[in-house]
Design a protein around this motif. Structure first.
Motif, PDB file in Angstrom:
ATOM      1  N   ILE A  67      14.492  37.828  36.311  1.00 16.88           N
ATOM      2  CA  ILE A  67      14.759  39.030  35.500  1.00 16.88           C
ATOM      3  C   ILE A  67      16.014  39.740  35.987  1.00 16.88           C
ATOM      4  O   ILE A  67      16.857  40.171  35.182  1.00 16.88           O
ATOM      5  CB  ILE A  67      13.537  39.972  35.552  1.00 16.88           C
ATOM      6  N   THR A  68      16.165  39.848  37.324  1.00 13.90           N
ATOM      7  CA  THR A  68      17.354  40.486  37.881  1.00 13.90           C
ATOM      8  C   THR A  68      18.613  39.720  37.505  1.00 13.90           C
ATOM      9  O   THR A  68      19.651  40.309  37.170  1.00 13.90           O
ATOM     10  CB  THR A  68      17.245  40.588  39.412  1.00 13.90           C
ATOM     11  N   ILE A  71      19.462  40.363  33.778  1.00  9.63           N
ATOM     12  CA  ILE A  71      20.033  41.704  33.600  1.00  9.63           C
ATOM     13  C   ILE A  71      21.468  41.745  34.124  1.00  9.63           C
ATOM     14  O   ILE A  71      22.363  42.336  33.498  1.00  9.63           O
ATOM     15  CB  ILE A  71      19.158  42.753  34.310  1.00  9.63           C
ATOM     16  N   SER A  72      21.720  41.115  35.266  1.00  9.23           N
ATOM     17  CA  SER A  72      23.066  41.095  35.843  1.00  9.23           C
ATOM     18  C   SER A  72      24.039  40.357  34.931  1.00  9.23           C
ATOM     19  O   SER A  72      25.174  40.798  34.722  1.00  9.23           O
ATOM     20  CB  SER A  72      23.035  40.433  37.224  1.00  9.23           C
ATOM     21  N   ILE A  74      23.806  39.920  31.652  1.00  6.67           N
ATOM     22  CA  ILE A  74      24.052  40.730  30.458  1.00  6.67           C
ATOM     23  C   ILE A  74      25.002  41.878  30.775  1.00  6.67           C
ATOM     24  O   ILE A  74      25.924  42.181  30.010  1.00  6.67           O
ATOM     25  CB  ILE A  74      22.726  41.260  29.892  1.00  6.67           C
ATOM     26  N   GLY A  75      24.797  42.516  31.942  1.00  2.49           N
ATOM     27  CA  GLY A  75      25.648  43.634  32.322  1.00  2.49           C
ATOM     28  C   GLY A  75      27.097  43.229  32.535  1.00  2.49           C
ATOM     29  O   GLY A  75      28.026  43.929  32.107  1.00  2.49           O
ATOM     30  N   VAL A  89      20.990  44.060  22.185  1.00  3.55           N
ATOM     31  CA  VAL A  89      20.671  44.160  23.615  1.00  3.55           C
ATOM     32  C   VAL A  89      20.258  45.588  23.974  1.00  3.55           C
ATOM     33  O   VAL A  89      19.250  45.807  24.668  1.00  3.55           O
ATOM     34  CB  VAL A  89      21.876  43.708  24.469  1.00  3.55           C
ATOM     35  N   LEU A  93      16.512  46.736  25.173  1.00  2.00           N
ATOM     36  CA  LEU A  93      16.373  47.380  26.477  1.00  2.00           C
ATOM     37  C   LEU A  93      15.725  48.753  26.342  1.00  2.00           C
ATOM     38  O   LEU A  93      14.815  49.112  27.118  1.00  2.00           O
ATOM     39  CB  LEU A  93      17.742  47.501  27.136  1.00  2.00           C
ATOM     40  N   THR A  96      12.023  48.336  25.357  1.00  2.00           N
ATOM     41  CA  THR A  96      11.260  47.833  26.509  1.00  2.00           C
ATOM     42  C   THR A  96      10.967  48.942  27.503  1.00  2.00           C
ATOM     43  O   THR A  96       9.838  49.090  27.990  1.00  2.00           O
ATOM     44  CB  THR A  96      12.030  46.699  27.211  1.00  2.00           C
TER      45      THR A  96
END
Length: 274
Positions: A67-68, A71-72, A74-75, A89, A93, A96
Motif C-alpha cells: 500500500i505504501t 501511494i508513493s 501515485i504521488g 485518484v 482517495l 476511502t
C-alpha cells in the motif's frame, strides 16, 4: 479481552459519565477496571499496541509495504497523469479516507478525525487544483468551495465532530464575503452592517431553535452567529475602502452591545451550547 472491545466499552463508560446515567464513583471504578486491562496490552500509538506489532505476521507487513509503495508511486507520478485520472485518484482517495474515518469513529476517534481532515483537505485543495488545470474561472471555483463547505458541515454533523461543522461554515462565510465583494462594489457602512447583522441574528435564532435537538449543532450555529456579528467590520477592514475610524467605532460599539447581551442572557445561551 479484545483491544477493540475494551476501547468501545471505555467510550461507552465515558458517555455514561457525561450524561449522568451512572454515579461518578461507579464510572471511575469501571473505567479503572477496563483501563487496567487495556494496559496489559502495553503502550500503544494510535491504538496499535506493542503486542499487536510483535505478533503481526508477514502478510500484514507485505500489505503495508504494498500500500505504501502504491501511494508513493501515485504521488511521484501524479502530475504526469491525465486530468480525468487525476480526478479519479483524488476522488478515490477522499472517499476511502471518509469511509475509514466513519468506520473508526467509535473505536479510534483520533484516527477518524485525521481521516476526515485528510479527506476534507483533499476535497478542497484537489478541487481547486483541478479547476486551475482546466482554467475554469471564478464561478466553478466558488461552486466547488461552497460544495466543500456543505460537505464539511454534513461530515461534522454526521460524525459529531463540531470542528468540521464550524470549518464548513467558515468556508461558506468566505464565499459569502467573496460574492459581496464582486457584486456590490460601492457599499457604505450601513450596507456592510445590513449584509452581516441579520445573518448573525438568524444563526443565533437557529442555535436557540436547535438546542433541544442537538447541543453540538446549536453551539456551532451560536459561534458562527457571534462571528457574523463582527463580520461587517472584518469585511470592511479587508475588502472595502471605508473609513477605518468609523469601522473601529462600530466594532467598539458592537463589542459593548454584544458583550452586554451575552452577559444579561448568560443563563439562557449557556444552556444552548453546554
Amino acid at each position: 479481552m479484545d483491544q477493540d472491545k475494551v476501547q468501545i466499552i471505555v467510550a461507552e463508560i465515558d458517555k455514561w459519565r457525561r450524561s449522568k446515567l451512572l454515579p461518578e464513583h461507579y464510572c471511575d471504578f469501571l473505567m479503572n477496571l477496563y483501563m487496567d486491562e487495556r494496559e496489559v496490552e502495553g503502550p500503544s500509538v494510535l491504538g496499535i499496541s506493542q503486542k499487536a506489532v510483535s505478533n503481526s505476521n508477514w502478510k500484514t507487513w507485505m500489505s503495508i509495504i504494498a500500500i505504501t509503495g502504491i501511494i508513493s508511486f501515485i504521488g511521484l507520478h501524479f502530475t504526469s497523469f491525465s486530468f480525468w485520472m487525476q480526478t479519479g485518484v483524488l476522488a478515490v482517495l477522499a472517499v476511502t479516507l471518509y469511509l475509514v474515518g466513519a468506520a473508526q469513529r467509535v473505536k479510534q476517534p483520533l484516527v477518524s478525525c485525521l481521516c476526515f481532515g485528510g479527506a476534507s483537505g483533499i476535497l478542497l485543495l484537489g478541487g481547486i487544483y483541478l479547476l486551475h488545470l482546466r482554467e475554469a474561472g471564478t464561478v466553478p471555483l466558488v461552486f466547488v468551495v461552497a460544495l466543500c463547505g456543505m460537505i464539511w458541515i454534513l461530515t461534522g454533523i454526521a460524525a459529531k465532530f463540531p470542528v468540521f461543522h464550524f470549518a464548513g461554515w467558515l468556508l461558506l462565510l468566505l464565499i459569502y464575503a467573496f460574492v459581496l465583494r464582486h457584486n456590490i462594489t460601492d457599499i457604505d457602512w450601513i450596507g456592510v452592517e445590513l449584509s452581516w447583522v441579520p445573518l448573525s441574528l438568524v444563526l443565533c435564532w437557529l442555535a436557540w431553535l436547535l438546542h433541544h435537538v442537538n447541543k453540538q449543532i446549536s453551539a456551532v450555529f451560536f459561534l458562527t452567529g457571534v462571528l457574523c456579528w463582527f463580520g461587517g467590520e472584518l469585511y470592511g477592514f479587508v475588502w472595502t475602502g471605508l473609513d477605518k475610524d468609523v469601522l473601529q467605532l462600530l466594532l467598539g460599539a458592537k463589542l459593548a452591545v454584544g458583550g452586554g447581551v451575552l452577559f444579561a442572557l448568560r443563563k439562557k445561551w449557556v444552556e444552548w451550547v453546554m
